[in-house]
Design a protein around this motif. Sequence first.
Motif, PDB file in Angstrom:
ATOM      1  N   LYS A   1      16.983  -3.069  -2.724  1.00 24.56           N
ATOM      2  CA  LYS A   1      16.999  -2.041  -2.840  1.00 24.56           C
ATOM      3  C   LYS A   1      17.354  -1.347  -4.312  1.00 24.56           C
ATOM      4  O   LYS A   1      18.618  -1.891  -4.071  1.00 24.56           O
ATOM      5  CB  LYS A   1      17.124  -1.576  -1.625  1.00 24.56           C
ATOM      6  N   ASP A   2      17.166  -0.570  -4.800  1.00 26.06           N
ATOM      7  CA  ASP A   2      18.086  -0.022  -6.134  1.00 26.06           C
ATOM      8  C   ASP A   2      18.384  -1.416  -7.051  1.00 26.06           C
ATOM      9  O   ASP A   2      19.817  -1.840  -7.687  1.00 26.06           O
ATOM     10  CB  ASP A   2      18.407   0.720  -5.758  1.00 26.06           C
ATOM     11  N   VAL A   3      17.272  -1.742  -7.147  1.00 27.69           N
ATOM     12  CA  VAL A   3      17.179  -3.293  -7.658  1.00 27.69           C
ATOM     13  C   VAL A   3      17.363  -2.220  -9.252  1.00 27.69           C
ATOM     14  O   VAL A   3      16.939  -1.608  -9.791  1.00 27.69           O
ATOM     15  CB  VAL A   3      15.966  -4.033  -8.262  1.00 27.69           C
ATOM     16  N   VAL A   4      18.555  -3.238 -10.273  1.00 26.22           N
ATOM     17  CA  VAL A   4      18.977  -2.554 -11.654  1.00 26.22           C
ATOM     18  C   VAL A   4      19.190  -3.529 -12.543  1.00 26.22           C
ATOM     19  O   VAL A   4      19.962  -4.696 -12.082  1.00 26.22           O
ATOM     20  CB  VAL A   4      20.307  -1.784 -11.875  1.00 26.22           C
TER      21      VAL A   4
ATOM     22  N   GLN B   1      10.946  -9.979 -16.348  1.00 29.17           N
ATOM     23  CA  GLN B   1      11.385  -9.577 -17.444  1.00 29.17           C
ATOM     24  C   GLN B   1      12.773 -10.194 -17.464  1.00 29.17           C
ATOM     25  O   GLN B   1      14.215 -10.488 -17.872  1.00 29.17           O
ATOM     26  CB  GLN B   1      11.355  -8.296 -17.379  1.00 29.17           C
ATOM     27  N   ALA B   2      13.731 -10.005 -15.991  1.00 29.96           N
ATOM     28  CA  ALA B   2      15.082 -10.121 -15.811  1.00 29.96           C
ATOM     29  C   ALA B   2      15.409 -11.793 -16.240  1.00 29.96           C
ATOM     30  O   ALA B   2      16.174 -11.952 -16.409  1.00 29.96           O
ATOM     31  CB  ALA B   2      15.529  -9.631 -15.144  1.00 29.96           C
ATOM     32  N   ILE B   3      14.133 -12.168 -15.537  1.00 30.50           N
ATOM     33  CA  ILE B   3      14.358 -13.724 -15.438  1.00 30.50           C
ATOM     34  C   ILE B   3      14.276 -14.547 -17.052  1.00 30.50           C
ATOM     35  O   ILE B   3      14.717 -15.747 -17.340  1.00 30.50           O
ATOM     36  CB  ILE B   3      13.595 -14.407 -14.487  1.00 30.50           C
ATOM     37  N   ALA B   4      13.241 -13.846 -17.603  1.00 31.13           N
ATOM     38  CA  ALA B   4      13.138 -14.858 -18.545  1.00 31.13           C
ATOM     39  C   ALA B   4      14.126 -14.236 -19.651  1.00 31.13           C
ATOM     40  O   ALA B   4      14.255 -14.634 -20.818  1.00 31.13           O
ATOM     41  CB  ALA B   4      11.338 -13.717 -19.891  1.00 31.13           C
ATOM     42  N   ASP B   5      14.675 -13.115 -19.965  1.00 26.86           N
ATOM     43  CA  ASP B   5      16.285 -12.662 -20.672  1.00 26.86           C
ATOM     44  C   ASP B   5      17.224 -12.861 -20.032  1.00 26.86           C
ATOM     45  O   ASP B   5      18.058 -12.954 -20.873  1.00 26.86           O
ATOM     46  CB  ASP B   5      15.819 -11.507 -21.237  1.00 26.86           C
ATOM     47  N   SER B   6      17.403 -13.749 -19.086  1.00 24.96           N
ATOM     48  CA  SER B   6      18.799 -13.662 -18.016  1.00 24.96           C
ATOM     49  C   SER B   6      19.868 -13.067 -18.069  1.00 24.96           C
ATOM     50  O   SER B   6      20.069 -13.529 -18.379  1.00 24.96           O
ATOM     51  CB  SER B   6      18.746 -15.490 -19.221  1.00 24.96           C
ATOM     52  N   ARG B   7      18.827 -11.728 -17.530  1.00 25.32           N
ATOM     53  CA  ARG B   7      19.714 -10.552 -17.653  1.00 25.32           C
ATOM     54  C   ARG B   7      19.969 -10.288 -15.872  1.00 25.32           C
ATOM     55  O   ARG B   7      19.626 -11.194 -15.055  1.00 25.32           O
ATOM     56  CB  ARG B   7      19.416  -9.518 -17.623  1.00 25.32           C
ATOM     57  N   LEU B   8      21.891 -10.462 -15.796  1.00 18.39           N
ATOM     58  CA  LEU B   8      21.909 -10.463 -14.360  1.00 18.39           C
ATOM     59  C   LEU B   8      21.739  -8.599 -13.704  1.00 18.39           C
ATOM     60  O   LEU B   8      20.921  -7.985 -14.431  1.00 18.39           O
ATOM     61  CB  LEU B   8      23.691  -9.697 -14.517  1.00 18.39           C
ATOM     62  N   ILE B   9      20.870  -8.860 -12.369  1.00 18.58           N
ATOM     63  CA  ILE B   9      20.528  -7.702 -11.895  1.00 18.58           C
ATOM     64  C   ILE B   9      21.748  -7.282 -10.597  1.00 18.58           C
ATOM     65  O   ILE B   9      22.423  -8.316 -10.442  1.00 18.58           O
ATOM     66  CB  ILE B   9      19.402  -7.978 -11.167  1.00 18.58           C
ATOM     67  N   GLN B  10      21.546  -6.090 -10.452  1.00 20.72           N
ATOM     68  CA  GLN B  10      22.266  -5.661  -9.044  1.00 20.72           C
ATOM     69  C   GLN B  10      21.541  -5.101  -7.982  1.00 20.72           C
ATOM     70  O   GLN B  10      20.336  -4.001  -8.410  1.00 20.72           O
ATOM     71  CB  GLN B  10      23.675  -4.808  -9.563  1.00 20.72           C
ATOM     72  N   PHE B  11      22.422  -5.188  -6.312  1.00 20.70           N
ATOM     73  CA  PHE B  11      20.609  -4.277  -5.807  1.00 20.70           C
ATOM     74  C   PHE B  11      21.452  -4.632  -4.515  1.00 20.70           C
ATOM     75  O   PHE B  11      22.375  -4.944  -4.246  1.00 20.70           O
ATOM     76  CB  PHE B  11      19.233  -5.627  -5.864  1.00 20.70           C
ATOM     77  N   ARG B  12      21.059  -4.200  -3.941  1.00 20.97           N
ATOM     78  CA  ARG B  12      21.435  -3.223  -2.221  1.00 20.97           C
ATOM     79  C   ARG B  12      20.523  -4.221  -1.485  1.00 20.97           C
ATOM     80  O   ARG B  12      19.726  -4.191  -1.978  1.00 20.97           O
ATOM     81  CB  ARG B  12      21.447  -2.185  -1.830  1.00 20.97           C
ATOM     82  N   TYR B  13      21.329  -5.035  -0.800  1.00 22.57           N
ATOM     83  CA  TYR B  13      20.145  -5.788   0.178  1.00 22.57           C
ATOM     84  C   TYR B  13      20.316  -6.182   1.490  1.00 22.57           C
ATOM     85  O   TYR B  13      21.548  -5.644   2.384  1.00 22.57           O
ATOM     86  CB  TYR B  13      20.585  -7.753  -0.086  1.00 22.57           C
ATOM     87  N   TYR B  14      19.331  -6.597   2.539  1.00 20.97           N
ATOM     88  CA  TYR B  14      19.303  -5.889   4.017  1.00 20.97           C
ATOM     89  C   TYR B  14      19.363  -7.180   4.510  1.00 20.97           C
ATOM     90  O   TYR B  14      17.585  -7.813   4.406  1.00 20.97           O
ATOM     91  CB  TYR B  14      18.439  -5.053   4.348  1.00 20.97           C
TER      92      TYR B  14
ATOM     93  N   TRP C   1       0.540  -1.171  -0.157  1.00 18.57           N
ATOM     94  CA  TRP C   1      -0.115   0.090   0.088  1.00 18.57           C
ATOM     95  C   TRP C   1       1.196   1.302   0.213  1.00 18.57           C
ATOM     96  O   TRP C   1       1.870   1.320   1.087  1.00 18.57           O
ATOM     97  CB  TRP C   1      -0.910   0.240   1.822  1.00 18.57           C
ATOM     98  N   GLY C   2       0.637   1.973  -0.315  1.00 22.73           N
ATOM     99  CA  GLY C   2       1.094   3.308  -0.595  1.00 22.73           C
ATOM    100  C   GLY C   2       2.267   3.218  -1.681  1.00 22.73           C
ATOM    101  O   GLY C   2       3.318   4.393  -1.294  1.00 22.73           O
ATOM    102  N   SER C   3       2.658   2.425  -2.384  1.00 17.66           N
ATOM    103  CA  SER C   3       3.788   2.071  -2.706  1.00 17.66           C
ATOM    104  C   SER C   3       4.294   3.351  -4.520  1.00 17.66           C
ATOM    105  O   SER C   3       3.127   3.933  -5.336  1.00 17.66           O
ATOM    106  CB  SER C   3       3.992   1.349  -3.817  1.00 17.66           C
ATOM    107  N   GLU C   4       5.096   3.659  -4.391  1.00 20.01           N
ATOM    108  CA  GLU C   4       5.299   5.017  -5.320  1.00 20.01           C
ATOM    109  C   GLU C   4       5.434   3.997  -6.711  1.00 20.01           C
ATOM    110  O   GLU C   4       5.784   2.732  -6.938  1.00 20.01           O
ATOM    111  CB  GLU C   4       6.560   5.549  -5.144  1.00 20.01           C
ATOM    112  N   ASP C   5       5.899   4.149  -8.340  1.00 16.77           N
ATOM    113  CA  ASP C   5       5.183   3.413  -9.073  1.00 16.77           C
ATOM    114  C   ASP C   5       6.492   2.540  -9.229  1.00 16.77           C
ATOM    115  O   ASP C   5       6.870   1.724  -9.803  1.00 16.77           O
ATOM    116  CB  ASP C   5       5.878   5.088  -9.955  1.00 16.77           C
ATOM    117  N   GLN C   6       7.990   3.878  -8.834  1.00 17.16           N
ATOM    118  CA  GLN C   6       9.391   2.553  -8.940  1.00 17.16           C
ATOM    119  C   GLN C   6       9.141   1.442  -7.944  1.00 17.16           C
ATOM    120  O   GLN C   6       9.675   0.081  -8.936  1.00 17.16           O
ATOM    121  CB  GLN C   6      10.873   3.575  -8.314  1.00 17.16           C
ATOM    122  N   ARG C   7       8.023   1.337  -7.018  1.00 19.70           N
ATOM    123  CA  ARG C   7       8.354   0.165  -5.912  1.00 19.70           C
ATOM    124  C   ARG C   7       6.821  -0.815  -7.164  1.00 19.70           C
ATOM    125  O   ARG C   7       7.696  -1.859  -7.241  1.00 19.70           O
ATOM    126  CB  ARG C   7       7.791   0.107  -5.038  1.00 19.70           C
TER     127      ARG C   7
END
Length: 317
Positions: free
Chosen positions: A193-196, A136-149, A121-127
């Motif tokens: 966070k900051d998934v690319v 889409q990253a899974i479908a295209d077999s593309r690497l992802i980069q992110f910060r994790y807690y 609830w209350g998420s921004e568009d990015q979320r």
Amino acid sequence: MAVGRLFEILYKLLNKRTITAGELAEHFEVSTRTIYRDIDTLSATGIPVYASKGKGGGISLLEGYSFNASMLTEREQEDVLAALHSLAAADYPDIHAVLHKMGMLFKKEGRQWLEVDFSPWGSEDQRRQLFPQLRQAIADSRLIQFRYYNGAGHESSRQAEPTQLLFKSKSWYLAAFCLASNAQRVFKISRMKDVVVLDSSFEPRLVAAAIDLAEEHAVRESVKITIRLSAKGAYRVFDEFDDAAITVNDDGSYTVSAVLPEGTWLYGYLLSFGDLLEAVEPERVRTSIMTQLDTMTIRLDTAALGRDLTCANNKEE
């Protein structure tokens, strides 16, 4: 097998009656061999579809045939549309067109009786875009980069090969091969966070079932707790625990026994019950909660004292 493509082929045949395999192959950007496999699949379900050769030939339905929605019960029709709505929530390609056509076939077009949104609830568009971005990253077999807690609140930078999205116990997780750990991991999506999505692609690996990995990890780091909640906590009790774990006491309070992940998350979760919480076992968990409460009290009192001193100094000036 693309289920959406099968429904669209049937829809086209119902409206056009005859169409060539080449036309269908061009429309769907697949080979004619794939189209003929789809036709065989439709035929195997009992739909009288056939291919004829020669001038004016093509793929057709038996003369006089019309799709009988009663082949599926009302409940089954609703289930099909519910599944398609779930795909629409994940921005699955072209799914809205399939939804429209299935709604027409079932005579339920225009009924917006279900909407699915995976974001909080209350998420921004990015979320809101995170789920389709990961899909889409899974479908295209593309690497992802992110910060994790992690569960202890420690932050780390990760690169990973995403393999599967899974839902478990009210939360979404991403199964991925973590390059930093050189092992398969399961990440809670709300802590990413900051998934690319990177330009680099990867060759999918043979990995263990993600749900089994998540279950094994959760059980290994879990503890069985017993808590008592006041009668006013009924809304939390029945929202968050299985009926088999709940005992209603004579005074209207509730005793709950459950296996939960041990650590910082557990203490924060139990503290979220506030004054609804009346008892906690085992003792070490109760002691940890009391220690955290003492620490919180000291910090809050110190912060309040600091504000009071600042206000007092400002008044003197």
